[in-house]
Motif scaffolding. Structure first.
Motif, mmCIF file in Angstrom:
data_model
loop_
_atom_site.group_PDB
_atom_site.id
_atom_site.type_symbol
_atom_site.label_atom_id
_atom_site.label_comp_id
_atom_site.label_asym_id
_atom_site.label_seq_id
_atom_site.Cartn_x
_atom_site.Cartn_y
_atom_site.Cartn_z
ATOM 1 N N LEU A 519 0.812 -1.215 0.000
ATOM 2 C CA LEU A 519 0.000 0.000 0.000
ATOM 3 C C LEU A 519 0.842 1.261 0.000
ATOM 4 O O LEU A 519 0.411 2.291 -0.526
ATOM 5 C CB LEU A 519 -0.921 0.017 1.227
ATOM 6 C CG LEU A 519 -1.903 -1.149 1.367
ATOM 7 C CD1 LEU A 519 -2.755 -0.950 2.611
ATOM 8 C CD2 LEU A 519 -2.781 -1.271 0.133
ATOM 9 N N THR A 520 2.021 1.240 0.617
ATOM 10 C CA THR A 520 2.814 2.448 0.784
ATOM 11 C C THR A 520 4.090 2.371 -0.035
ATOM 12 O O THR A 520 4.537 1.296 -0.418
ATOM 13 C CB THR A 520 3.176 2.659 2.260
ATOM 14 O OG1 THR A 520 3.889 1.508 2.728
ATOM 15 C CG2 THR A 520 1.934 2.858 3.098
ATOM 16 N N TYR A 538 -12.942 2.178 5.600
ATOM 17 C CA TYR A 538 -11.530 2.537 5.654
ATOM 18 C C TYR A 538 -10.876 2.022 6.927
ATOM 19 O O TYR A 538 -11.485 1.964 7.995
ATOM 20 C CB TYR A 538 -11.343 4.055 5.571
ATOM 21 C CG TYR A 538 -11.622 4.608 4.196
ATOM 22 C CD1 TYR A 538 -10.619 4.623 3.217
ATOM 23 C CD2 TYR A 538 -12.873 5.088 3.864
ATOM 24 C CE1 TYR A 538 -10.874 5.111 1.944
ATOM 25 C CE2 TYR A 538 -13.137 5.581 2.586
ATOM 26 C CZ TYR A 538 -12.135 5.589 1.637
ATOM 27 O OH TYR A 538 -12.383 6.057 0.382
ATOM 28 N N TRP A 548 -2.457 7.230 8.104
ATOM 29 C CA TRP A 548 -2.935 6.952 6.747
ATOM 30 C C TRP A 548 -4.319 6.323 6.821
ATOM 31 O O TRP A 548 -4.698 5.761 7.835
ATOM 32 C CB TRP A 548 -1.997 5.993 6.031
ATOM 33 C CG TRP A 548 -0.589 6.487 5.829
ATOM 34 C CD1 TRP A 548 0.311 6.856 6.792
ATOM 35 C CD2 TRP A 548 0.084 6.647 4.591
ATOM 36 N NE1 TRP A 548 1.495 7.233 6.229
ATOM 37 C CE2 TRP A 548 1.395 7.109 4.875
ATOM 38 C CE3 TRP A 548 -0.269 6.426 3.263
ATOM 39 C CZ2 TRP A 548 2.329 7.363 3.886
ATOM 40 C CZ3 TRP A 548 0.660 6.682 2.264
ATOM 41 C CH2 TRP A 548 1.944 7.160 2.570
ATOM 42 N N GLU A 549 -5.046 6.391 5.696
ATOM 43 C CA GLU A 549 -6.293 5.660 5.589
ATOM 44 C C GLU A 549 -6.273 4.847 4.303
ATOM 45 O O GLU A 549 -5.642 5.241 3.307
ATOM 46 C CB GLU A 549 -7.509 6.593 5.616
ATOM 47 C CG GLU A 549 -7.696 7.440 4.377
ATOM 48 C CD GLU A 549 -9.006 8.217 4.387
ATOM 49 O OE1 GLU A 549 -9.634 8.302 5.457
ATOM 50 O OE2 GLU A 549 -9.404 8.740 3.319
ATOM 51 N N SER A 550 -6.965 3.697 4.322
ATOM 52 C CA SER A 550 -6.939 2.818 3.162
ATOM 53 C C SER A 550 -8.198 1.980 3.115
ATOM 54 O O SER A 550 -8.719 1.565 4.156
ATOM 55 C CB SER A 550 -5.709 1.907 3.212
ATOM 56 O OG SER A 550 -5.732 0.962 2.153
ATOM 57 N N THR A 554 -4.223 -0.179 -3.269
ATOM 58 C CA THR A 554 -3.150 0.810 -3.412
ATOM 59 C C THR A 554 -3.708 2.178 -3.794
ATOM 60 O O THR A 554 -3.304 3.202 -3.241
ATOM 61 C CB THR A 554 -2.137 0.336 -4.466
ATOM 62 O OG1 THR A 554 -1.634 -0.945 -4.081
ATOM 63 C CG2 THR A 554 -0.985 1.309 -4.585
ATOM 64 N N THR A 557 -5.425 4.292 -0.917
ATOM 65 C CA THR A 557 -4.595 4.551 0.258
ATOM 66 C C THR A 557 -4.023 5.951 0.175
ATOM 67 O O THR A 557 -3.459 6.332 -0.858
ATOM 68 C CB THR A 557 -3.457 3.524 0.351
ATOM 69 O OG1 THR A 557 -4.009 2.206 0.433
ATOM 70 C CG2 THR A 557 -2.597 3.779 1.580
ATOM 71 N N ARG A 558 -4.167 6.723 1.221
ATOM 72 C CA ARG A 558 -3.634 8.083 1.212
ATOM 73 C C ARG A 558 -3.198 8.477 2.612
ATOM 74 O O ARG A 558 -3.673 7.942 3.613
ATOM 75 C CB ARG A 558 -4.663 9.086 0.681
ATOM 76 C CG ARG A 558 -5.808 9.361 1.641
ATOM 77 C CD ARG A 558 -6.772 10.391 1.100
ATOM 78 N NE ARG A 558 -7.787 10.752 2.083
ATOM 79 C CZ ARG A 558 -7.668 11.763 2.914
ATOM 80 N NH1 ARG A 558 -6.587 12.527 2.886
ATOM 81 N NH2 ARG A 558 -8.628 12.046 3.783
#
Length: 849
Positions: A519-520, A538, A548-550, A554, A557-558
């Motif tokens: 994700l990161t 989320y 972060w939230e996801s 990918t 995810t931010r």
């Protein structure tokens, strides 16, 4: 979101990795008598086992990198020298010229190898750390021949040697400087050598250490670490001139926490990064004098707000990312180490990783909305190739650069000579090959890469498919992804930290190969899915100092915050997510965001409660409900809150602190309604270690006993004494709690329905106790080691008849015990060692009938 439904996810985040599970409601069948603890009895013989109807398989080989088939490496005089294992001598110093591979010297005769961990190319000789089997790891030097390879100096006489894997080195002209330990663990002496013996030139006072070196015509500059970090200049006579003093640590930017940890030589000056919480990161320069040491200035004031730790030197110019012309802009700067020689070159969307190769500067960044590999030859950045997908930081490989691009379902290794035509994936290596540049010989780049079966190979490439070929296969101990903190979250995914060779990052998986992805981007040692909370679609987690939230993908995810707090923490409770900020705690319900000011302990996590969250403050423990802060307990000093489970409508939590307030408490969210159930001693020894909900009651471990409570003082009693350790997590299944207990009489699986009569032994557990128990389907699963050393997965259903799961891929070596149990829909995920892949993520499902 109800607290009961997230207790398993969140309590795993409780800073001591405490975990607990939710459970079904159960009525109190026996009144609690505090005077009737059950003392653990000698264990009877275990009942006969049967074969389970479950099968386990590898989810994805996340980390396929080489370790230690090809270790440390350096280019020197037309050869690439590296730590390699040819299958006969163990890991030793080897070299290649692109046509043949040779053993330089068998430093430690036999198959064990000399554990080479660092190779430094000096002007006249190579220097490396190796263990000859008699003196421990020490500093050796070599001219490239067996006869010319010998011990340089024994800084730690005796068999112990140097415990560090790397030491600070620097070179100027014919002189090589290095720092090494002579008394303890850290480097406390600076030495100088020309290749034939080493002379001590500077000795540090006790409790001080050298962390970085740089050499110029004026001499050697060193970073000395103690209560602060000092930059000193060591003169030829051994005297030291103190040039600058900086805070030892600061937290203005997560990527720059290692304050003053690196010195870069630019011409006849040294540049480094330092900063504080007031001014942020600044670039400093020093010419080796007090008056010539200070921050670089641009315009009217110091250049502050560096956007990352990435810096690179090309010739006599140093490049870095700093503040752009706009409010949120980022710019590329270059400097010669002077204020007047510092200029802004270009504007970009965000910072990135910088690397120098072939006299040019490369950056993996975004400019004008286009993300890609960019190049600068002293001016503005020009696009070399657009990059679609997650890409790793570029790495210099002679006059080329290498970087990896993740494009589902594969990860490609790319090489670039700085032109669009000369930039392409090295498909000859195969899909998912983890290639690492070792050095360059002429126009050829030498790589260490794995093949399709995971073996280590040396490759040579000129950047074309026809010019890419393997040179030799070496023995290889496969690296591990080391999945940690595997926890069920949003999108039907499990979130966890793993290392695919690019450093620790956050991943998500649905338990299948195709459904597993990173994700990161940007590795961080503080990537922590342990700090994880789910609200709606989320999941919130911490990574690289931010929240972060996801949604489990990918693209979904931010980053929510930017340098949110010293140690960010997240928790979900009552339909909202709470996370820490520099000034307190932030609450969001997905629509509005509200910050609650509270003087919290910066290192303490926040824990969900029946009314909101609990947080350790400078004065004690506070309850936060929406925007209200209520002090519920006085306990000054540092510490942490643990637990956060429900019992009788109250929140049961542990407090671990150096004050006399340590213990287990129950609270209704008010000071009057907060009562200590059990007192414990100093933190980290008898601190509360495990919690589990059981209907209107809760089970917990504190001191050396297992307790049950209904949330009141009178309703709290010991169920089991002589508990030396209880592995986390505890499992709740059909009105009972299962625990892996190690007491004075050995280890065993115990089950308890919350009564003294219903607390009993189920199965023996001889072996590692750290994997805990997990409830899955209609059984409780745990890991153990057989008498022959084989790692096993065993399940129990309360009847006392264990069933062993057949997992053919688990080896019998120590350290291969499964752990990180997580239920994800129809699957049970866990981490375990595979003989050919290292520690990776596995999935267990019921066998087909």
């Amino acid at each position: 979101m109800a607290l009961r439904s997230i207790s398993w996810v969140l309590v795993a985040a409780c800073a001591g990795s405490i975990a607990c599970t939710g459970g079904d409601r159960a009525e109190l069948v026996e009144s609690i008598d505090p005077s009737r603890p059950i003392r653990s009895a000698p264990l009877p013989d275990p009942p006969a086992e049967r074969t389970s109807s479950y099968t386990a398989s590898l989810v994805l080989d996340i980390n396929r990198r080489l370790a230690p088939g090809v270790g440390a490496a350096a280019s020197w005089r037309g050869w690439v020298y590296f730590a390699g294992d040819d299958g006969l001598h163990g890991e030793e110093l080897m070299r290649t010229d692109g046509r043949r591979v040779e053993l330089v010297r068998d430093v430690r005769p036999g198959a064990e190898g000399s554990r080479i961990t660092q190779i430094f190319a000096g002007p006249e000789r190579l220097y490396f750390l190796a263990d000859d089997g008699a003196r421990g790891r020490e500093i050796w030097s070599s001219d490239g021949t067996a006869a010319g390879t010998s011990l340089l100096v024994e800084t730690r006489p005796g068999a112990e040697g140097i415990e560090l894997t790397e030491l600070p080195f620097a070179a100027h002209g014919a002189d090589v400087y290095f720092a090494a330990p002579t008394r303890g663990y850290w480097p406390d002496r600076v030495f100088k050598t020309s290749g034939s013996g080493a002379a001590e030139i500077y000795a540090l006072a006790e409790d001080r250490q050298v962390t970085a070196l740089a050499a110029t015509t004026r001499g050697v500059l060193a970073v000395v670490d103690s209560d602060a970090r000092e930059l000193i200049a060591i003169e030829r006579g051994g005297d030291a001139v103190h040039l600058a003093r900086h805070a030892r640590e600061w937290f203005g930017a997560a990527s720059l926490r290692d304050n003053l940890a690196r010195l870069d030589v630019v011409g006849d000056r040294v540049v480094y990064t330092a900063g504080d919480d007031v001014h942020g990161a600044e670039l400093y320069a020093s010419d080796g004098t007090v008056e010539g040491t200070g921050p670089l200035e641009l315009g009217k004031g110091p250049l502050s707000g560096l956007t990352g730790a990435s810096r690179a030197t090309v010739g006599a110019r140093h490049f870095f990312f700093g503040p752009g012309s706009g409010l949120l802009g980022v710019a590329l700067f270059s400097t010669d180490g002077t204020a007047e020689g510092t200029t802004r070159l270009d504007e970009v969307d965000r910072g990135g990783e910088l690397v120098a190769a072939g006299g040019a500067l490369y950056a993996l960044t975004s400019k004008g909305g286009v993300r890609g590999l960019y190049k600068s030859e002293g001016g503005a950045l020009t696009l070399v190739v657009r990059v679609d997908g997650e890409a790793s930081a570029p790495v210099a490989a002679g006059d080329r650069v290498l970087f990896r691009v993740a494009r589902a379902p594969h990860v490609e290794t790319w090489i670039s000579d700085g032109s669009a035509a000369g930039t392409a994936p090295l498909r000859a290596l195969g899909d998912d090959a983890d290639a690492r540049p070792l050095g360059a010989i002429g126009h050829a780049v030498l790589l260490a890469a794995d093949d399709d079966v995971g073996d280590a190979q040396l490759w040579s490439t000129d950047g074309t498919a026809a010019g890419t070929a393997p040179l030799a296969r070496l023995s290889n101990a496969t690296a591990s992804a080391r999945p940690e903190g595997v926890t069920a979250g949003a999108g039907g995914k499990a979130f966890f930290r793993a290392d695919d060779g690019a450093g620790p990052q956050i991943w998500a998986s649905d338990g299948t190969h195709r459904g597993t992805a990173r994700l990161t981007s940007g590795a961080s040692d503080d990537a922590a899915p342990f700090e994880l909370a789910t609200m709606g679609a989320y999941t919130y987690f911490t990574h690289a100092g931010d929240v972060w939230e996801s949604d489990g993908s990918t693209r979904g995810t931010r980053r929510v915050t930017t340098s949110a707090a010293r140690v960010p923490s997240v928790a979900a409770s009552r339909g909202a997510v709470y996370y820490t900020s520099p000034h307190g705690v932030v609450r969001t319900d997905g629509v509005s965001v509200r910050e609650v000011a509270v003087a919290r302990d910066p290192y303490a996590p926040i824990v969900p409660s029946a009314r909101g969250v609990l947080v350790k403050t400078e004065a004690g423990v506070a309850s936060i409900d929406d925007a209200r802060v209520t002090s519920i307990l006085e306990a000054p000093g540092s510490g942490r809150v643990l637990g956060g489970v429900l019992a009788g409508g109250r929140t049961v939590f542990g407090l671990s602190t150096y004050s006399q307030a340590s213990g287990v408490y129950a609270t209704d969210g008010t000071k009057a309604g907060t009562v200590r159930l059990v007192a414990t001693a100093a933190p980290y020894t008898e601190a509360p270690r495990a919690f589990a909900e059981l209907g209107d009651r809760a089970l917990f471990v504190a001191g050396d006993a297992l307790y049950v409570t209904d949330g009141t003082k009178d309703g709290t009693a010991r169920l089991l004494d002589d508990v030396a350790r209880v592995a986390r997590p505890l499992a709740t299944l059909r009105g009972s709690v299962y625990a892996l207990v190690r007491g004075v009489d050995g280890g065993a699986i115990w089950v308890s329905d919350g009564t003294t009569r219903g607390t009993r032994w189920l199965a023996d557990h001889a072996g590692d106790e750290g994997s805990g128990v997990i409830a899955y389907a209609d059984r409780a699963f745990f890991a153990r080691r057989s008498a022959s050393g084989e790692a096993q997965i065993v399940s129990v259903d309360g009847s006392g008849a264990p069933a062993r799961v057949e997992v053919p891929s688990l080896p019998g070596a120590r350290g291969s015990m499964p752990s990180e149990w997580t239920v994800l829909g129809p699957r049970l995920l866990f981490a375990a060692d595979d003989p050919s892949r290292g520690r990776e993520l596995f999935s267990l499902v019921p066998s087909a009938p």
